[in-house]
Design a protein around this motif. Structure first.
Motif, PDB file in Angstrom:
ATOM      1  N   MET A   1      41.154  31.538  30.059  1.00 20.40           N
ATOM      2  CA  MET A   1      41.833  32.692  30.530  1.00 20.40           C
ATOM      3  C   MET A   1      40.880  33.717  31.097  1.00 20.40           C
ATOM      4  O   MET A   1      41.262  34.438  31.995  1.00 20.40           O
ATOM      5  CB  MET A   1      42.579  33.295  29.365  1.00 20.40           C
ATOM      6  CG  MET A   1      43.885  33.708  29.829  1.00 20.40           C
ATOM      7  SD  MET A   1      44.862  34.160  28.499  1.00 20.40           S
ATOM      8  CE  MET A   1      46.240  34.606  29.165  1.00 20.40           C
ATOM      9  N   SER A   2      39.718  33.700  30.658  1.00 23.26           N
ATOM     10  CA  SER A   2      38.779  34.689  31.160  1.00 23.26           C
ATOM     11  C   SER A   2      38.426  34.434  32.612  1.00 23.26           C
ATOM     12  O   SER A   2      38.162  35.351  33.358  1.00 23.26           O
ATOM     13  CB  SER A   2      37.529  34.728  30.278  1.00 23.26           C
ATOM     14  OG  SER A   2      36.752  33.573  30.468  1.00 23.26           O
ATOM     15  N   VAL A   3      38.425  33.174  33.046  1.00 18.21           N
ATOM     16  CA  VAL A   3      38.154  32.860  34.454  1.00 18.21           C
ATOM     17  C   VAL A   3      39.302  33.377  35.307  1.00 18.21           C
ATOM     18  O   VAL A   3      39.092  33.967  36.357  1.00 18.21           O
ATOM     19  CB  VAL A   3      37.958  31.339  34.649  1.00 18.21           C
ATOM     20  CG1 VAL A   3      37.856  30.970  36.109  1.00 18.21           C
ATOM     21  CG2 VAL A   3      36.760  30.857  33.895  1.00 18.21           C
ATOM     22  N   THR A   4      40.519  33.174  34.850  1.00 16.05           N
ATOM     23  CA  THR A   4      41.685  33.631  35.597  1.00 16.05           C
ATOM     24  C   THR A   4      41.704  35.144  35.663  1.00 16.05           C
ATOM     25  O   THR A   4      41.945  35.714  36.718  1.00 16.05           O
ATOM     26  CB  THR A   4      42.975  33.132  34.922  1.00 16.05           C
ATOM     27  OG1 THR A   4      42.931  31.721  34.829  1.00 16.05           O
ATOM     28  CG2 THR A   4      44.182  33.528  35.700  1.00 16.05           C
ATOM     29  N   SER A   5      41.452  35.811  34.556  1.00 16.88           N
ATOM     30  CA  SER A   5      41.469  37.266  34.596  1.00 16.88           C
ATOM     31  C   SER A   5      40.303  37.793  35.397  1.00 16.88           C
ATOM     32  O   SER A   5      40.414  38.825  36.045  1.00 16.88           O
ATOM     33  CB  SER A   5      41.520  37.879  33.219  1.00 16.88           C
ATOM     34  OG  SER A   5      40.651  37.378  32.308  1.00 16.88           O
ATOM     35  N   SER A   6      39.200  37.097  35.433  1.00 15.37           N
ATOM     36  CA  SER A   6      38.073  37.518  36.254  1.00 15.37           C
ATOM     37  C   SER A   6      38.436  37.375  37.737  1.00 15.37           C
ATOM     38  O   SER A   6      38.145  38.250  38.543  1.00 15.37           O
ATOM     39  CB  SER A   6      36.846  36.665  35.923  1.00 15.37           C
ATOM     40  OG  SER A   6      35.806  36.978  36.797  1.00 15.37           O
ATOM     41  N   THR A   7      39.099  36.286  38.097  1.00 18.27           N
ATOM     42  CA  THR A   7      39.526  36.073  39.480  1.00 18.27           C
ATOM     43  C   THR A   7      40.575  37.109  39.864  1.00 18.27           C
ATOM     44  O   THR A   7      40.519  37.690  40.941  1.00 18.27           O
ATOM     45  CB  THR A   7      40.112  34.658  39.657  1.00 18.27           C
ATOM     46  OG1 THR A   7      39.162  33.702  39.232  1.00 18.27           O
ATOM     47  CG2 THR A   7      40.490  34.376  41.081  1.00 18.27           C
ATOM     48  N   GLN A   8      41.501  37.359  38.964  1.00 20.47           N
ATOM     49  CA  GLN A   8      42.528  38.374  39.234  1.00 20.47           C
ATOM     50  C   GLN A   8      41.881  39.751  39.340  1.00 20.47           C
ATOM     51  O   GLN A   8      42.278  40.559  40.175  1.00 20.47           O
ATOM     52  CB  GLN A   8      43.589  38.360  38.137  1.00 20.47           C
ATOM     53  CG  GLN A   8      44.509  37.171  38.220  1.00 20.47           C
ATOM     54  CD  GLN A   8      45.514  37.162  37.075  1.00 20.47           C
ATOM     55  OE1 GLN A   8      45.308  37.798  36.033  1.00 20.47           O
ATOM     56  NE2 GLN A   8      46.588  36.412  37.254  1.00 20.47           N
ATOM     57  N   GLY A   9      40.892  40.008  38.514  1.00 24.44           N
ATOM     58  CA  GLY A   9      40.197  41.295  38.576  1.00 24.44           C
ATOM     59  C   GLY A   9      39.494  41.475  39.910  1.00 24.44           C
ATOM     60  O   GLY A   9      39.515  42.558  40.504  1.00 24.44           O
ATOM     61  N   ASN A  10      38.857  40.393  40.380  1.00 28.54           N
ATOM     62  CA  ASN A  10      38.200  40.448  41.697  1.00 28.54           C
ATOM     63  C   ASN A  10      39.214  40.664  42.814  1.00 28.54           C
ATOM     64  O   ASN A  10      38.971  41.417  43.759  1.00 28.54           O
ATOM     65  CB  ASN A  10      37.390  39.173  41.962  1.00 28.54           C
ATOM     66  CG  ASN A  10      36.130  39.103  41.111  1.00 28.54           C
ATOM     67  OD1 ASN A  10      35.654  40.130  40.622  1.00 28.54           O
ATOM     68  ND2 ASN A  10      35.613  37.896  40.918  1.00 28.54           N
ATOM     69  N   GLU A  11      40.356  40.008  42.735  1.00 27.87           N
ATOM     70  CA  GLU A  11      41.412  40.182  43.735  1.00 27.87           C
ATOM     71  C   GLU A  11      41.936  41.612  43.714  1.00 27.87           C
ATOM     72  O   GLU A  11      42.185  42.208  44.765  1.00 27.87           O
ATOM     73  CB  GLU A  11      42.551  39.199  43.489  1.00 27.87           C
ATOM     74  CG  GLU A  11      42.214  37.775  43.842  1.00 27.87           C
ATOM     75  CD  GLU A  11      43.351  36.806  43.531  1.00 27.87           C
ATOM     76  OE1 GLU A  11      44.414  37.240  43.039  1.00 27.87           O
ATOM     77  OE2 GLU A  11      43.183  35.614  43.793  1.00 27.87           O
ATOM     78  N   ILE A  12      42.082  42.146  42.518  1.00 26.90           N
ATOM     79  CA  ILE A  12      42.562  43.524  42.387  1.00 26.90           C
ATOM     80  C   ILE A  12      41.534  44.480  42.993  1.00 26.90           C
ATOM     81  O   ILE A  12      41.889  45.397  43.733  1.00 26.90           O
ATOM     82  CB  ILE A  12      42.845  43.876  40.910  1.00 26.90           C
ATOM     83  CG1 ILE A  12      44.078  43.097  40.437  1.00 26.90           C
ATOM     84  CG2 ILE A  12      43.059  45.370  40.737  1.00 26.90           C
ATOM     85  CD1 ILE A  12      44.359  43.214  38.957  1.00 26.90           C
ATOM     86  N   ILE A  13      40.266  44.255  42.716  1.00 23.42           N
ATOM     87  CA  ILE A  13      39.205  45.114  43.274  1.00 23.42           C
ATOM     88  C   ILE A  13      39.215  44.997  44.807  1.00 23.42           C
ATOM     89  O   ILE A  13      39.107  45.997  45.521  1.00 23.42           O
ATOM     90  CB  ILE A  13      37.832  44.727  42.688  1.00 23.42           C
ATOM     91  CG1 ILE A  13      37.791  45.109  41.211  1.00 23.42           C
ATOM     92  CG2 ILE A  13      36.705  45.394  43.447  1.00 23.42           C
ATOM     93  CD1 ILE A  13      36.567  44.591  40.473  1.00 23.42           C
ATOM     94  N   GLU A  14      39.360  43.750  45.286  1.00 22.59           N
ATOM     95  CA  GLU A  14      39.393  43.543  46.738  1.00 22.59           C
ATOM     96  C   GLU A  14      40.612  44.215  47.359  1.00 22.59           C
ATOM     97  O   GLU A  14      40.512  44.882  48.394  1.00 22.59           O
ATOM     98  CB  GLU A  14      39.403  42.043  47.042  1.00 22.59           C
ATOM     99  CG  GLU A  14      39.310  41.725  48.523  1.00 22.59           C
ATOM    100  CD  GLU A  14      39.312  40.234  48.798  1.00 22.59           C
ATOM    101  OE1 GLU A  14      39.696  39.880  49.934  1.00 22.59           O
ATOM    102  OE2 GLU A  14      38.965  39.438  47.923  1.00 22.59           O
ATOM    103  N   LEU A  15      41.768  44.077  46.728  1.00 18.97           N
ATOM    104  CA  LEU A  15      42.986  44.727  47.230  1.00 18.97           C
ATOM    105  C   LEU A  15      42.853  46.240  47.206  1.00 18.97           C
ATOM    106  O   LEU A  15      43.274  46.924  48.145  1.00 18.97           O
ATOM    107  CB  LEU A  15      44.196  44.287  46.409  1.00 18.97           C
ATOM    108  CG  LEU A  15      44.667  42.849  46.634  1.00 18.97           C
ATOM    109  CD1 LEU A  15      45.778  42.497  45.633  1.00 18.97           C
ATOM    110  CD2 LEU A  15      45.156  42.655  48.056  1.00 18.97           C
ATOM    111  N   LYS A  16      42.249  46.769  46.149  1.00 22.57           N
ATOM    112  CA  LYS A  16      42.045  48.226  46.071  1.00 22.57           C
ATOM    113  C   LYS A  16      41.116  48.681  47.187  1.00 22.57           C
ATOM    114  O   LYS A  16      41.342  49.720  47.825  1.00 22.57           O
ATOM    115  CB  LYS A  16      41.480  48.620  44.711  1.00 22.57           C
ATOM    116  CG  LYS A  16      41.146  50.104  44.655  1.00 22.57           C
ATOM    117  CD  LYS A  16      41.460  50.709  43.351  1.00 22.57           C
ATOM    118  CE  LYS A  16      41.102  52.149  43.199  1.00 22.57           C
ATOM    119  NZ  LYS A  16      41.174  53.027  44.306  1.00 22.57           N
TER     120      LYS A  16
END
Length: 110
Positions: A1-16
């Protein structure tokens, strides 16, 4: 789950980041639009002023044309009056010369 949340976190940072850039672009384009509106208003005001100046110049031109025509007419009248006065003076001088000749007795040949 940490890989998924890390990827989602990166996507969120990129979207922001994308969102922040879009906000900056929007603000920039709004500033450009406002500047364009201000410039258009300024040009319209200047055009109005130019039209007023043109109308004033056209009016002044008409006034000058009328004045020139009046001066030409006055000059013609004065010239005609002067010519008539000269003709009258010539007639008067001719009549005076005739009177002078009539007053001198004619000499008869002896």
């Amino acid at each position: 789950m940490s890989v998924t949340s890390s990827t989602q976190g990166n996507e969120i940072i990129e979207l922001k980041g994308n969102y922040d850039r879009e906000l900056q672009n929007k603000s920039h384009y709004q500033d450009l639009y406002k500047a364009e509106q201000d410039y258009t208003t300024q040009l319209k005001d200047e055009l109005t002023e130019v039209k007023k100046n043109l109308a004033s110049l056209e009016s002044l031109n008409d006034t000058l044309k009328n004045t020139v025509e009046e001066l030409k007419d006055t000059n013609r009248e004065e010239k005609t009056g002067t010519d008539a006065g000269l003709q009258g003076a010539r007639r008067n001088a001719a009549h005076a010369g005739e009177r002078d000749q009539a007053a001198v007795p004619h000499r008869l040949p002896q």
